[in-house]
Design a protein around this motif. Structure first.
Motif, PDB file in Angstrom:
ATOM      1  N   LYS A   3       0.859  -1.182   0.000  1.00  0.00           N
ATOM      2  CA  LYS A   3       0.000   0.000   0.000  1.00  0.00           C
ATOM      3  C   LYS A   3       0.897   1.235   0.000  1.00  0.00           C
ATOM      4  O   LYS A   3       1.905   1.269   0.698  1.00  0.00           O
ATOM      5  N   SER A   4       0.522   2.239  -0.770  1.00  0.00           N
ATOM      6  CA  SER A   4       1.268   3.496  -0.804  1.00  0.00           C
ATOM      7  C   SER A   4       0.496   4.580  -0.062  1.00  0.00           C
ATOM      8  O   SER A   4      -0.729   4.574  -0.045  1.00  0.00           O
ATOM      9  N   PHE A   5       1.227   5.508   0.504  1.00  0.00           N
ATOM     10  CA  PHE A   5       0.643   6.690   1.112  1.00  0.00           C
ATOM     11  C   PHE A   5       0.474   7.708  -0.002  1.00  0.00           C
ATOM     12  O   PHE A   5       1.348   7.850  -0.854  1.00  0.00           O
ATOM     13  N   HIS A   6      -0.648   8.413  -0.039  1.00  0.00           N
ATOM     14  CA  HIS A   6      -0.792   9.413  -1.098  1.00  0.00           C
ATOM     15  C   HIS A   6      -0.903  10.824  -0.534  1.00  0.00           C
ATOM     16  O   HIS A   6      -1.466  11.041   0.537  1.00  0.00           O
ATOM     17  N   THR A   7      -0.294  11.739  -1.281  1.00  0.00           N
ATOM     18  CA  THR A   7      -0.282  13.156  -0.943  1.00  0.00           C
ATOM     19  C   THR A   7      -0.790  13.927  -2.155  1.00  0.00           C
ATOM     20  O   THR A   7      -0.347  13.672  -3.276  1.00  0.00           O
ATOM     21  N   ASN A   8      -1.716  14.837  -1.934  1.00  0.00           N
ATOM     22  CA  ASN A   8      -2.242  15.658  -3.017  1.00  0.00           C
ATOM     23  C   ASN A   8      -1.452  16.954  -3.119  1.00  0.00           C
ATOM     24  O   ASN A   8      -1.160  17.584  -2.107  1.00  0.00           O
ATOM     25  N   ILE A   9      -1.109  17.317  -4.348  1.00  0.00           N
ATOM     26  CA  ILE A   9      -0.354  18.540  -4.624  1.00  0.00           C
ATOM     27  C   ILE A   9      -1.118  19.322  -5.697  1.00  0.00           C
ATOM     28  O   ILE A   9      -1.454  18.762  -6.743  1.00  0.00           O
ATOM     29  N   GLU A  10      -1.364  20.587  -5.447  1.00  0.00           N
ATOM     30  CA  GLU A  10      -1.988  21.435  -6.459  1.00  0.00           C
ATOM     31  C   GLU A  10      -0.901  22.304  -7.075  1.00  0.00           C
ATOM     32  O   GLU A  10      -0.155  22.982  -6.354  1.00  0.00           O
ATOM     33  N   ILE A  11      -0.786  22.272  -8.398  1.00  0.00           N
ATOM     34  CA  ILE A  11       0.233  23.042  -9.095  1.00  0.00           C
ATOM     35  C   ILE A  11      -0.127  24.523  -9.036  1.00  0.00           C
ATOM     36  O   ILE A  11      -1.199  24.932  -9.463  1.00  0.00           O
ATOM     37  N   ARG A  12       0.783  25.305  -8.487  1.00  0.00           N
ATOM     38  CA  ARG A  12       0.590  26.750  -8.394  1.00  0.00           C
ATOM     39  C   ARG A  12       1.234  27.422  -9.603  1.00  0.00           C
ATOM     40  O   ARG A  12       2.168  26.882 -10.213  1.00  0.00           O
ATOM     41  N   TYR A  13       0.781  28.611  -9.913  1.00  0.00           N
ATOM     42  CA  TYR A  13       1.342  29.358 -11.043  1.00  0.00           C
ATOM     43  C   TYR A  13       2.846  29.548 -10.880  1.00  0.00           C
ATOM     44  O   TYR A  13       3.613  29.373 -11.824  1.00  0.00           O
ATOM     45  N   ARG A  14       3.273  29.852  -9.655  1.00  0.00           N
ATOM     46  CA  ARG A  14       4.701  30.089  -9.424  1.00  0.00           C
ATOM     47  C   ARG A  14       5.550  28.830  -9.580  1.00  0.00           C
ATOM     48  O   ARG A  14       6.774  28.909  -9.597  1.00  0.00           O
ATOM     49  N   ASP A  15       4.920  27.658  -9.672  1.00  0.00           N
ATOM     50  CA  ASP A  15       5.646  26.399  -9.876  1.00  0.00           C
ATOM     51  C   ASP A  15       6.091  26.220 -11.320  1.00  0.00           C
ATOM     52  O   ASP A  15       6.880  25.322 -11.614  1.00  0.00           O
ATOM     53  N   THR A  16       5.551  27.042 -12.221  1.00  0.00           N
ATOM     54  CA  THR A  16       5.817  26.847 -13.647  1.00  0.00           C
ATOM     55  C   THR A  16       6.949  27.745 -14.138  1.00  0.00           C
ATOM     56  O   THR A  16       7.248  28.783 -13.557  1.00  0.00           O
ATOM     57  N   ASP A  17       7.565  27.320 -15.227  1.00  0.00           N
ATOM     58  CA  ASP A  17       8.648  28.094 -15.828  1.00  0.00           C
ATOM     59  C   ASP A  17       8.140  28.845 -17.059  1.00  0.00           C
ATOM     60  O   ASP A  17       6.939  28.853 -17.330  1.00  0.00           O
ATOM     61  N   SER A  18       9.032  29.457 -17.801  1.00  0.00           N
ATOM     62  CA  SER A  18       8.643  30.269 -18.960  1.00  0.00           C
ATOM     63  C   SER A  18       8.004  29.438 -20.076  1.00  0.00           C
ATOM     64  O   SER A  18       7.332  29.987 -20.941  1.00  0.00           O
ATOM     65  N   MET A  19       8.176  28.127 -20.042  1.00  0.00           N
ATOM     66  CA  MET A  19       7.568  27.245 -21.038  1.00  0.00           C
ATOM     67  C   MET A  19       6.157  26.809 -20.625  1.00  0.00           C
ATOM     68  O   MET A  19       5.469  26.125 -21.367  1.00  0.00           O
ATOM     69  N   GLY A  20       5.750  27.169 -19.405  1.00  0.00           N
ATOM     70  CA  GLY A  20       4.399  26.872 -18.945  1.00  0.00           C
ATOM     71  C   GLY A  20       4.229  25.548 -18.229  1.00  0.00           C
ATOM     72  O   GLY A  20       3.125  25.188 -17.856  1.00  0.00           O
ATOM     73  N   HIS A  21       5.320  24.804 -18.057  1.00  0.00           N
ATOM     74  CA  HIS A  21       5.190  23.548 -17.305  1.00  0.00           C
ATOM     75  C   HIS A  21       5.975  23.641 -16.000  1.00  0.00           C
ATOM     76  O   HIS A  21       6.760  24.555 -15.794  1.00  0.00           O
ATOM     77  N   VAL A  22       5.719  22.688 -15.122  1.00  0.00           N
ATOM     78  CA  VAL A  22       6.359  22.699 -13.803  1.00  0.00           C
ATOM     79  C   VAL A  22       7.874  22.636 -13.976  1.00  0.00           C
ATOM     80  O   VAL A  22       8.395  21.787 -14.696  1.00  0.00           O
ATOM     81  N   SER A  23       8.538  23.539 -13.306  1.00  0.00           N
ATOM     82  CA  SER A  23       9.993  23.601 -13.350  1.00  0.00           C
ATOM     83  C   SER A  23      10.581  22.377 -12.642  1.00  0.00           C
ATOM     84  O   SER A  23      10.107  21.986 -11.577  1.00  0.00           O
ATOM     85  N   SER A  24      11.622  21.790 -13.204  1.00  0.00           N
ATOM     86  CA  SER A  24      12.161  20.530 -12.687  1.00  0.00           C
ATOM     87  C   SER A  24      12.527  20.540 -11.210  1.00  0.00           C
ATOM     88  O   SER A  24      12.261  19.546 -10.518  1.00  0.00           O
ATOM     89  N   PRO A  25      13.090  21.608 -10.638  1.00  0.00           N
ATOM     90  CA  PRO A  25      13.417  21.547  -9.201  1.00  0.00           C
ATOM     91  C   PRO A  25      12.197  21.396  -8.288  1.00  0.00           C
ATOM     92  O   PRO A  25      12.316  20.909  -7.174  1.00  0.00           O
ATOM     93  N   LEU A  26      11.020  21.792  -8.787  1.00  0.00           N
ATOM     94  CA  LEU A  26       9.822  21.711  -7.946  1.00  0.00           C
ATOM     95  C   LEU A  26       9.430  20.275  -7.632  1.00  0.00           C
ATOM     96  O   LEU A  26       8.828  20.016  -6.588  1.00  0.00           O
ATOM     97  N   TYR A  27       9.794  19.331  -8.496  1.00  0.00           N
ATOM     98  CA  TYR A  27       9.457  17.933  -8.229  1.00  0.00           C
ATOM     99  C   TYR A  27      10.150  17.442  -6.957  1.00  0.00           C
ATOM    100  O   TYR A  27       9.636  16.580  -6.260  1.00  0.00           O
ATOM    101  N   TYR A  28      11.313  18.007  -6.650  1.00  0.00           N
ATOM    102  CA  TYR A  28      12.004  17.662  -5.403  1.00  0.00           C
ATOM    103  C   TYR A  28      11.231  18.199  -4.197  1.00  0.00           C
ATOM    104  O   TYR A  28      11.170  17.553  -3.155  1.00  0.00           O
ATOM    105  N   ASP A  29      10.633  19.372  -4.352  1.00  0.00           N
ATOM    106  CA  ASP A  29       9.782  19.928  -3.299  1.00  0.00           C
ATOM    107  C   ASP A  29       8.557  19.036  -3.091  1.00  0.00           C
ATOM    108  O   ASP A  29       8.179  18.736  -1.955  1.00  0.00           O
TER     109      ASP A  29
END
Length: 137
Positions: A3-29
């Motif tokens: 069984k896995s534990f699940h955590t919900n994350i909502e993508i915020r505008y500030r999480d995105t880069d100039s290309m409009g997708h989540v910036s890679s360092p945010l996945y570590y957060d």
């Protein structure tokens, strides 16, 4: 069955880069948030208290894009115990019917005594708590 534990994350505008997708360092957060939620929950340690282990190594494989407004669900579980450490996997999905995998991350954690400033063995009680929650590794 694990069984896995699940955590919900909502993508915020500030999480995105100039290309409009989540910036890679945010996945570590997101991974660290999922790790903390999992541990504080199963160990029943208040969030204002330190966990008895520290994160010492991380990696992330980016599979697809997440964008502003997406909701992610991170499924976390321990995959291996060592003498003083344990390893975790964090699989990040878009939280919709497609459940598309966005990223897969791993982290290694070492049991740590803050008073002694030293590593310590993984307690059997910790292993039993994890196994009671998630079942087999």
């Amino acid at each position: 069955m694990r069984k896995s534990f699940h955590t919900n994350i909502e993508i915020r505008y500030r999480d995105t880069d100039s290309m409009g997708h989540v910036s890679s360092p945010l996945y570590y957060d997101y991974m660290q948030t999922a790790y903390l939620e999992y541990m504080h929950s199963i160990l029943e340690i208040p969030k204002m208290k330190k966990l008895p282990h520290i994160m010492v190594k991380t990696s992330c494989e980016y599979i697809s894009q997440a964008k502003y407004g997406d909701k992610l669900r991170v499924f976390s579980h321990i995959t291996k115990f060592g003498t003083k450490s344990f390893e975790m996997e964090h699989v990040m999905h878009i939280d919709n019917e497609s459940r598309e995998v966005i990223a897969k991350a791993t982290s290694v954690h070492v049991m740590y005594d803050y008073e002694k400033q030293a590593t310590q063995a993984v307690p059997e009680e910790f292993k039993q708590t994890v196994m009671a929650f998630q079942g087999a590794l």
